[in-house]
Each structure stands twice: as C-alpha cells, then as structure tokens.
Design an enzyme around this catalytic site. Structure first.
Site, PDB file in Angstrom:
ATOM      1  CB  ILE A  65      11.748  87.636  -5.590  1.00  0.00           C
ATOM      2  CG1 ILE A  65      10.136  86.949  -3.998  1.00  0.00           C
ATOM      3  CG2 ILE A  65      11.832  87.108  -6.831  1.00  0.00           C
ATOM      4  CD1 ILE A  65       8.840  86.610  -5.580  1.00  0.00           C
ATOM      5  N   PRO A  66      15.217  88.167  -4.937  1.00  0.00           N
ATOM      6  CG  PRO A  66      16.925  87.336  -3.275  1.00  0.00           C
ATOM      7  CD  PRO A  66      15.781  86.300  -4.244  1.00  0.00           C
ATOM      8  CG  HIS A  67      13.838  90.717  -8.839  1.00  0.00           C
ATOM      9  ND1 HIS A  67      13.308  90.938  -7.346  1.00  0.00           N
ATOM     10  CD2 HIS A  67      13.460  91.824  -9.628  1.00  0.00           C
ATOM     11  CE1 HIS A  67      12.958  91.948  -7.350  1.00  0.00           C
ATOM     12  NE2 HIS A  67      12.952  93.303  -8.583  1.00  0.00           N
ATOM     13  CB  CYS A  68      19.108  91.856 -11.633  1.00  0.00           C
ATOM     14  SG  CYS A  68      20.199  90.291 -11.534  1.00  0.00           S
TER      15      CYS A  68
END
Length: 154
Positions: A65-68
C-alpha cells in the site's frame, strides 16, 4: 472517506508489466498525477519514493500500500494495481508483491490518511478478497471486485 469513493475505473490497472518497485511507483505516479491537474508525476513519484525510504509499504501476503500526503493534492485518490509477475518490494514477510493499492491524500489530511490506510490493510488482510482481486483478468472486473469487497468492508 470510504475507500470505495477514492477509486475509479480509470484508476484501476490490471496485470501491468512492472519489473521493479521503482517502475511500479513510476507508473502509479503518472496515473495518479493525470487525475489532478495541479500534480506533476515527478512530485508524486518523489513523495512515494521518500515514503518507501522510511520503510516498505509491503504489508505481507503479496500486498503493498504505497502512500503519501502531498501538497497540491486537493482530494484523496486510490490506485489499484495487479501485476503480471510479482516483484520484490521489501515487504515485511519478504514475499514478492503483485497486488498494490496506492493512496495519495492532501498534505493536511493526516487523520483521513491513517483511517484509509487502516481500512485498506483490513480489506487486504482477507485472503478471499486478495484471491478475488488476483483472479481478475481485466480492469473492469478488478474494479468491480474491489468495489464489492470495499462495500462489504466499510
């Protein structure tokens, strides 16, 4: 905000060919930036990569779950991706990743960001949901299966 409100069919990519973590983040950045005029793919990529440097967003069971949070992002977005072949993502269980849900939220939306991440982690913790998503052969089916699962989980 419910996960199902962050994803659209145009933000669903099925069986893409990405040979590395960096490449899948590039594809994700380009796709997400195309949805919001104020965003540049390079800025999204840099923010996602910087977050990965803090620790992998690979949560195990072949899921990441890549997130920013990002300045210039005026609304939360999710991007669902399945890969043709699993890739190394430095996941916590050391298994390669083939199912990703990228999350991009406005810089000031810390609470929303954490709640959405928790909801995604809960959704992807269910093996039957992971397998249903992996079994999709096109973006329309993938989107539909995710929406059904998110509707039950939220």
């Amino acid at each position: 905000m419910p996960i199902s409100e962050l994803l659209t069919e145009s933000l669903t990519l099925c069986h893409i060919d990405a040979v590395s973590k960096k490449r899948v983040l590039e594809i994700a950045s380009e796709t997400l930036a195309a949805e919001i005029d104020e965003l540049e793919a390079e800025d999204v990529f840099s923010a996602l990569l910087n977050r990965e440097r803090l620790g992998s967003t690979g949560i195990g069971d072949g899921v990441a779950i890549p997130h920013c949070r990002l300045a210039g992002c005026n609304r939360a977005l999710a991007l669902l991706i399945t890969l043709k072949e699993p890739i190394d993502f430095d996941a916590i269980d050391n298994r390669p990743v083939d199912l990703l849900c990228c999350l991009l939220v406005p810089e000031d939306a810390a609470t929303e960001h954490l709640q959405t991440l928790a909801g995604l982690a809960e959704l992807f913790s269910q093996s039957e949901i992971r397998e249903a998503l992996r079994g999709a052969t096109d973006a329309v089916t993938l989107f539909s299966r995710f929406m059904n699962a998110a509707g039950q989980g939220s």
